[in-house]
Design a protein around this motif. Structure first.
Motif, PDB file in Angstrom:
ATOM      1  N   LYS A   1      40.794   6.233  50.306  1.00  0.00           N
ATOM      2  CA  LYS A   1      40.613   6.278  51.753  1.00  0.00           C
ATOM      3  C   LYS A   1      39.750   7.483  52.157  1.00  0.00           C
ATOM      4  CE  LYS A   1      43.559   5.389  55.722  1.00  0.00           C
ATOM      5  NZ  LYS A   1      44.940   5.379  56.210  1.00  0.00           N
ATOM      6  N   GLU A   2      40.031   8.629  51.534  1.00  0.00           N
ATOM      7  CA  GLU A   2      39.271   9.842  51.844  1.00  0.00           C
ATOM      8  C   GLU A   2      37.823   9.729  51.357  1.00  0.00           C
ATOM      9  OE1 GLU A   2      42.943  13.031  51.592  1.00  0.00           O
ATOM     10  OE2 GLU A   2      41.752  12.586  49.806  1.00  0.00           O
ATOM     11  N   ILE A   3      37.631   9.135  50.194  1.00  0.00           N
ATOM     12  CA  ILE A   3      36.278   8.951  49.663  1.00  0.00           C
ATOM     13  C   ILE A   3      35.491   8.001  50.562  1.00  0.00           C
ATOM     14  CG2 ILE A   3      34.944   8.050  47.726  1.00  0.00           C
ATOM     15  CD1 ILE A   3      37.143   9.144  45.885  1.00  0.00           C
ATOM     16  N   ALA A   4      36.131   6.940  51.043  1.00  0.00           N
ATOM     17  CA  ALA A   4      35.460   5.997  51.940  1.00  0.00           C
ATOM     18  C   ALA A   4      35.058   6.689  53.240  1.00  0.00           C
ATOM     19  CB  ALA A   4      36.371   4.808  52.219  1.00  0.00           C
ATOM     20  N   LEU A   5      35.944   7.546  53.757  1.00  0.00           N
ATOM     21  CA  LEU A   5      35.636   8.273  54.982  1.00  0.00           C
ATOM     22  C   LEU A   5      34.506   9.273  54.742  1.00  0.00           C
ATOM     23  CD1 LEU A   5      36.401   8.646  57.939  1.00  0.00           C
ATOM     24  CD2 LEU A   5      38.104  10.320  57.218  1.00  0.00           C
ATOM     25  N   LEU A   6      34.515   9.908  53.578  1.00  0.00           N
ATOM     26  CA  LEU A   6      33.442  10.839  53.219  1.00  0.00           C
ATOM     27  C   LEU A   6      32.105  10.108  53.150  1.00  0.00           C
ATOM     28  CD1 LEU A   6      32.553  13.675  52.225  1.00  0.00           C
ATOM     29  CD2 LEU A   6      33.105  12.913  49.925  1.00  0.00           C
ATOM     30  N   LYS A   7      32.106   8.926  52.537  1.00  0.00           N
ATOM     31  CA  LYS A   7      30.882   8.128  52.438  1.00  0.00           C
ATOM     32  C   LYS A   7      30.395   7.639  53.803  1.00  0.00           C
ATOM     33  CE  LYS A   7      31.439   6.311  47.766  1.00  0.00           C
ATOM     34  NZ  LYS A   7      31.626   5.085  46.968  1.00  0.00           N
ATOM     35  N   LYS A   8      31.303   7.544  54.745  1.00  0.00           N
ATOM     36  CA  LYS A   8      30.942   7.099  56.082  1.00  0.00           C
ATOM     37  C   LYS A   8      30.422   8.264  56.933  1.00  0.00           C
ATOM     38  CE  LYS A   8      33.052   5.209  60.252  1.00  0.00           C
ATOM     39  NZ  LYS A   8      34.332   4.894  60.883  1.00  0.00           N
TER      40      LYS A   8
END
Length: 97
Positions: A6-13
């Motif tokens: 979830k954190e990686i997806a938010l970082l990528k966003k």
């Protein structure tokens, strides 16, 4: 530090959206260095590159045209070298009325 999906997806966003690493770190609760390391590890970087200024504008303090100034050192004179008797002879000339 363990990053979850979830954190990686938010970082990528957030990163391509223009958020800074400090803003992302505050939002995710990690340190700025941890976010920078994760971005580096994932190979994410900004698409734009800010080139250095090629032609900086120099504004003169006075609005007169500036002529080319050539620095010239004044010619230095060698000091007069006297023999041992010359200073005494000059002093005697000045002393005589």
């Amino acid at each position: 530090m363990n990053w979850n999906a979830k954190e990686i997806a938010l970082l990528k966003k957030l990163w391509p959206a223009g958020q800074s690493t400090a803003q992302i770190s505050h939002r995710l609760g990690y340190s700025r260095n941890a976010v920078c390391a994760k971005l580096l590890h994932m190979g994410l970087r900004r698409d734009h590159h800010k080139p250095p200024t090629a032609n900086p504008k120099i504004i003169a303090a006075c609005h007169r045209p500036v002529e080319k100034v050539m620095s010239q050192k004044p010619a230095t004179r060698q000091p007069n070298q006297f023999t041992k008797r010359q200073p005494y002879a000059r002093a005697q000339k000045c002393a005589t009325p």
